[in-house]
Enzyme design. Sequence first.
Site, PDB file in Angstrom:
ATOM      1  N   LYS A 172     -40.244 -33.948   7.898  1.00  0.00           N
ATOM      2  CA  LYS A 172     -40.678 -35.053   8.972  1.00  0.00           C
ATOM      3  C   LYS A 172     -41.237 -35.424   7.967  1.00  0.00           C
ATOM      4  O   LYS A 172     -42.369 -35.074   7.837  1.00  0.00           O
ATOM      5  CB  LYS A 172     -41.457 -34.971  10.148  1.00  0.00           C
ATOM      6  CG  LYS A 172     -42.295 -35.471  10.739  1.00  0.00           C
ATOM      7  CD  LYS A 172     -41.966 -37.257  10.158  1.00  0.00           C
ATOM      8  CE  LYS A 172     -43.379 -37.937  10.453  1.00  0.00           C
ATOM      9  NZ  LYS A 172     -43.549 -38.957   9.917  1.00  0.00           N
ATOM     10  N   GLY A 225     -51.352 -32.000   4.867  1.00  0.00           N
ATOM     11  CA  GLY A 225     -51.665 -33.284   4.912  1.00  0.00           C
ATOM     12  C   GLY A 225     -52.620 -33.603   5.189  1.00  0.00           C
ATOM     13  O   GLY A 225     -53.737 -32.728   5.278  1.00  0.00           O
ATOM     14  N   ALA A 228     -57.378 -33.367   9.435  1.00  0.00           N
ATOM     15  CA  ALA A 228     -57.818 -33.450  11.292  1.00  0.00           C
ATOM     16  C   ALA A 228     -56.007 -33.852  11.954  1.00  0.00           C
ATOM     17  O   ALA A 228     -56.282 -33.131  12.786  1.00  0.00           O
ATOM     18  CB  ALA A 228     -58.119 -36.021  11.289  1.00  0.00           C
ATOM     19  N   THR A 229     -55.189 -33.935  10.571  1.00  0.00           N
ATOM     20  CA  THR A 229     -53.723 -34.016  11.867  1.00  0.00           C
ATOM     21  C   THR A 229     -53.669 -32.442  11.566  1.00  0.00           C
ATOM     22  O   THR A 229     -53.317 -32.151  12.714  1.00  0.00           O
ATOM     23  CB  THR A 229     -52.975 -34.176  10.524  1.00  0.00           C
ATOM     24  OG1 THR A 229     -53.344 -35.831  10.572  1.00  0.00           O
ATOM     25  CG2 THR A 229     -51.649 -35.002  11.522  1.00  0.00           C
ATOM     26  N   GLU A 247     -52.083 -26.857   4.978  1.00  0.00           N
ATOM     27  CA  GLU A 247     -51.667 -27.296   3.807  1.00  0.00           C
ATOM     28  C   GLU A 247     -53.611 -28.542   3.727  1.00  0.00           C
ATOM     29  O   GLU A 247     -52.345 -29.785   4.198  1.00  0.00           O
ATOM     30  CB  GLU A 247     -51.427 -27.431   2.529  1.00  0.00           C
ATOM     31  CG  GLU A 247     -50.545 -25.995   2.426  1.00  0.00           C
ATOM     32  CD  GLU A 247     -50.905 -25.015   1.928  1.00  0.00           C
ATOM     33  OE1 GLU A 247     -52.389 -25.237   1.067  1.00  0.00           O
ATOM     34  OE2 GLU A 247     -50.870 -24.111   1.730  1.00  0.00           O
ATOM     35  N   CYS A 281     -54.979 -34.474  -3.193  1.00  0.00           N
ATOM     36  CA  CYS A 281     -55.357 -33.226  -2.419  1.00  0.00           C
ATOM     37  C   CYS A 281     -56.119 -32.083  -3.643  1.00  0.00           C
ATOM     38  O   CYS A 281     -57.261 -31.600  -3.384  1.00  0.00           O
ATOM     39  CB  CYS A 281     -54.518 -32.193  -1.881  1.00  0.00           C
ATOM     40  SG  CYS A 281     -53.613 -31.519  -2.608  1.00  0.00           S
ATOM     41  N   GLU A 386     -63.465 -36.435   1.994  1.00  0.00           N
ATOM     42  CA  GLU A 386     -62.328 -37.391   0.876  1.00  0.00           C
ATOM     43  C   GLU A 386     -62.466 -38.486   0.762  1.00  0.00           C
ATOM     44  O   GLU A 386     -61.542 -38.564   2.407  1.00  0.00           O
ATOM     45  CB  GLU A 386     -60.871 -36.346   1.309  1.00  0.00           C
ATOM     46  CG  GLU A 386     -59.772 -35.968   0.661  1.00  0.00           C
ATOM     47  CD  GLU A 386     -59.127 -35.966   1.338  1.00  0.00           C
ATOM     48  OE1 GLU A 386     -58.202 -35.529   2.340  1.00  0.00           O
ATOM     49  OE2 GLU A 386     -58.065 -34.309   0.315  1.00  0.00           O
TER      50      GLU A 386
HETATM   51  P1  NAD Z   1     -51.202 -37.146   7.184  1.00  0.00           P
HETATM   52  O1  NAD Z   1     -52.261 -36.372   7.843  1.00  0.00           O
HETATM   53  O2  NAD Z   1     -51.824 -38.078   7.656  1.00  0.00           O
HETATM   54  O3  NAD Z   1     -49.750 -37.068   7.479  1.00  0.00           O
HETATM   55  C1  NAD Z   1     -48.980 -35.969   6.841  1.00  0.00           C
HETATM   56  C2  NAD Z   1     -47.662 -35.410   7.330  1.00  0.00           C
HETATM   57  O4  NAD Z   1     -48.424 -36.156   9.271  1.00  0.00           O
HETATM   58  C3  NAD Z   1     -46.982 -37.397   7.980  1.00  0.00           C
HETATM   59  O5  NAD Z   1     -45.567 -36.710   7.630  1.00  0.00           O
HETATM   60  C4  NAD Z   1     -47.669 -37.981   9.070  1.00  0.00           C
HETATM   61  O6  NAD Z   1     -46.679 -39.042   9.781  1.00  0.00           O
HETATM   62  C5  NAD Z   1     -47.822 -36.821   9.900  1.00  0.00           C
HETATM   63  N1  NAD Z   1     -48.395 -36.414  10.934  1.00  0.00           N
HETATM   64  C6  NAD Z   1     -49.272 -37.401  11.557  1.00  0.00           C
HETATM   65  N2  NAD Z   1     -50.001 -37.379  12.954  1.00  0.00           N
HETATM   66  C7  NAD Z   1     -49.367 -36.344  13.151  1.00  0.00           C
HETATM   67  C8  NAD Z   1     -49.088 -35.739  14.173  1.00  0.00           C
HETATM   68  N3  NAD Z   1     -49.996 -35.564  15.268  1.00  0.00           N
HETATM   69  N4  NAD Z   1     -48.543 -34.317  14.374  1.00  0.00           N
HETATM   70  C9  NAD Z   1     -47.373 -34.319  13.606  1.00  0.00           C
HETATM   71  N5  NAD Z   1     -47.122 -34.846  12.623  1.00  0.00           N
HETATM   72  C10 NAD Z   1     -48.031 -35.522  12.127  1.00  0.00           C
HETATM   73  O7  NAD Z   1     -51.494 -37.382   5.589  1.00  0.00           O
HETATM   74  P2  NAD Z   1     -51.511 -38.409   4.698  1.00  0.00           P
HETATM   75  O8  NAD Z   1     -51.858 -39.899   5.041  1.00  0.00           O
HETATM   76  O9  NAD Z   1     -50.114 -38.156   4.628  1.00  0.00           O
HETATM   77  O10 NAD Z   1     -51.838 -37.390   3.048  1.00  0.00           O
HETATM   78  C11 NAD Z   1     -52.766 -37.388   2.899  1.00  0.00           C
HETATM   79  C12 NAD Z   1     -53.493 -35.863   3.343  1.00  0.00           C
HETATM   80  O11 NAD Z   1     -52.741 -34.929   2.931  1.00  0.00           O
HETATM   81  C13 NAD Z   1     -55.043 -35.755   2.062  1.00  0.00           C
HETATM   82  O12 NAD Z   1     -55.987 -35.656   2.668  1.00  0.00           O
HETATM   83  C14 NAD Z   1     -54.178 -34.335   1.389  1.00  0.00           C
HETATM   84  O13 NAD Z   1     -55.624 -33.942   0.605  1.00  0.00           O
HETATM   85  C15 NAD Z   1     -53.443 -33.672   2.195  1.00  0.00           C
HETATM   86  N6  NAD Z   1     -52.705 -33.030   1.160  1.00  0.00           N
HETATM   87  C16 NAD Z   1     -52.768 -32.086   0.840  1.00  0.00           C
HETATM   88  C17 NAD Z   1     -52.039 -31.274   0.171  1.00  0.00           C
HETATM   89  C18 NAD Z   1     -52.381 -29.579  -0.004  1.00  0.00           C
HETATM   90  O14 NAD Z   1     -51.369 -28.915  -1.187  1.00  0.00           O
HETATM   91  N7  NAD Z   1     -53.682 -29.053   0.407  1.00  0.00           N
HETATM   92  C19 NAD Z   1     -51.226 -31.233  -0.740  1.00  0.00           C
HETATM   93  C20 NAD Z   1     -50.868 -32.516  -0.600  1.00  0.00           C
HETATM   94  C21 NAD Z   1     -51.633 -33.768   0.644  1.00  0.00           C
END
Ligand code: NAD
Length: 486
Positions: A172, A225, A228-229, A247, A281, A386
């Site tokens: 996804k 992501g 919070a998610t 992650e 990130c 962040e």
């Molecule tokens: P996000 O959490 O909004 O979304 C990530 C993914 O989760 C998307 O595909 C989204 O559609 C999906 N999603 C959203 N709500 C969901 C739910 N309730 N259940 C299941 N899936 C859901 O994050 P984003 O805005 O896409 O990305 C930015 C974040 O990702 C930042 O906080 C960043 O630090 C983090 N990030 C972490 C790493 C790491 O390796 N630690 C790498 C890249 C990004």
Amino acid sequence: MQIANYINGKLTAPNSGDYIDNIDPAIGEPYGRVPDSDERDIATAVAAARDAFPGWSATPAAERSAILLRIAQLIKDNFDDIAMAECIDTGKPHKLARSVDIPRAIANLKFFATAILHTQSESHITDSAAINYTLRRPHGVVGLISPWNLPLYLLTWKIAPALATGNTAVAKPSEITPMTAFLLSELCIEAGLPPGVLNIVHGLGAKVGAALAVHDDVAAISFTGGTATGASIAESTSRRFKKLALEMGGKNPNIVFADADMDGALDTSIKSAFSNQGQLCLSGSRIFVENSVYGDFVNRFVDTARELKVGDPLDDSCDQGALVSQAQLDKTKYYVDLARDEGGNILCGGKRPTDKEIGERCAGGFFYEPTVVNGLAADCRVNQEEIFGPVVSISPFDTEDEVIEYANGTNYGLAASVWTKNLDRAHRVADRIECGTVWVNCWMLRDLRVPFGGMKESGLGREGGEEALRFFTEPKNVCVALHGRS
Ligand code: NAD
């Protein structure tokens, strides 16, 4: 362009028949349509993956490896189109997509495709009574949920180990940047990946991601992501006891001691602060500089940040492209206002560049100037939360203990950089910082064999190398008595 889901080897429309606009962040207007899928599409995709599992998991490792290598080669053959799609989808500079994202996606596939040809296993002799050995078997169907900031790179970081170890998957991708995942699905078909082995379902996180996470036939979830998610996925899956790798976010310290190679520290700190418009990130968003060199470092850092050219991602003379969305631009503005309220000084940036600076084509795009703030307390919100935009806070410190307290003083624990020529201190500080990766005199250097992930609210579990191969397999110990029974 209207894209499709990839389910059971075919490109398919969503059950709802509805689509979401895909916005080009550099111009702020829709340029494509993304399937607005729902739990019905997830159910079909999981069923296809479940049906494909017996065949794929029984496929010899050499054959699985060959197919993954073929996909890697096809990405290479279509490099220009994919790099362009990544640039248009994300707003990042085209040259960054070409130099980092796409080569790293290819490297992910190659690494895990070949890693499975070289795995080793151990056996343990229990005195003269028994031999123990450990079988590692794939879980079955796994769910892979990825973000928008490095779309193809992070998607392949999950797909490659999941499929290499014999799992089938439902992925996804982020609804904000779906294009490279769609191109990947076309390449999987061309590569001859058997139907159902990989399925890609597009759509909103709350609908599609959430349905995937709780599906009873999905044994493991690998998520990258926001924190919070990640927390909501941990909560919704907790009673189902799925394997989870999370992650999540970071608020990474970048520590410059007075004895550091200042040119190297400065150059790399600029990259770590502003690459990908600060939407990494791993961004070094909190810079701490030893007091005796603080003034000089700040002046040079601000001068260099001012020189970064913000503008059309297609223009290779630009260093910074657009933020990924209006929401991300609003969030950045919010935190800059908050920095002012919290008593910070905006040393440069702090605003959107003018239309004239950005150029006519990109007048409606989501641009923001590289912004440096100082004068903030370590525990204020701007130094704790962040931002995920081109905003860094820079602060002085006097002692090693003091800076370690600052570095560890957030709920995050993803990565850190330490700049010093003192070898003892480098090892000591690296050991004391609470995070998953410490870079000494560098940043973002990558070796796919090392564990990758975060401590505290930055993550649960590790990806990368052996850790990923372990995450995607279930160990089973077999204990064989040597003398009949015991
Ligand atoms: P996000 O959490 O909004 O979304 C990530 C993914 O989760 C998307 O595909 C989204 O559609 C999906 N999603 C959203 N709500 C969901 C739910 N309730 N259940 C299941 N899936 C859901 O994050 P984003 O805005 O896409 O990305 C930015 C974040 O990702 C930042 O906080 C960043 O630090 C983090 N990030 C972490 C790493 C790491 O390796 N630690 C790498 C890249 C990004």
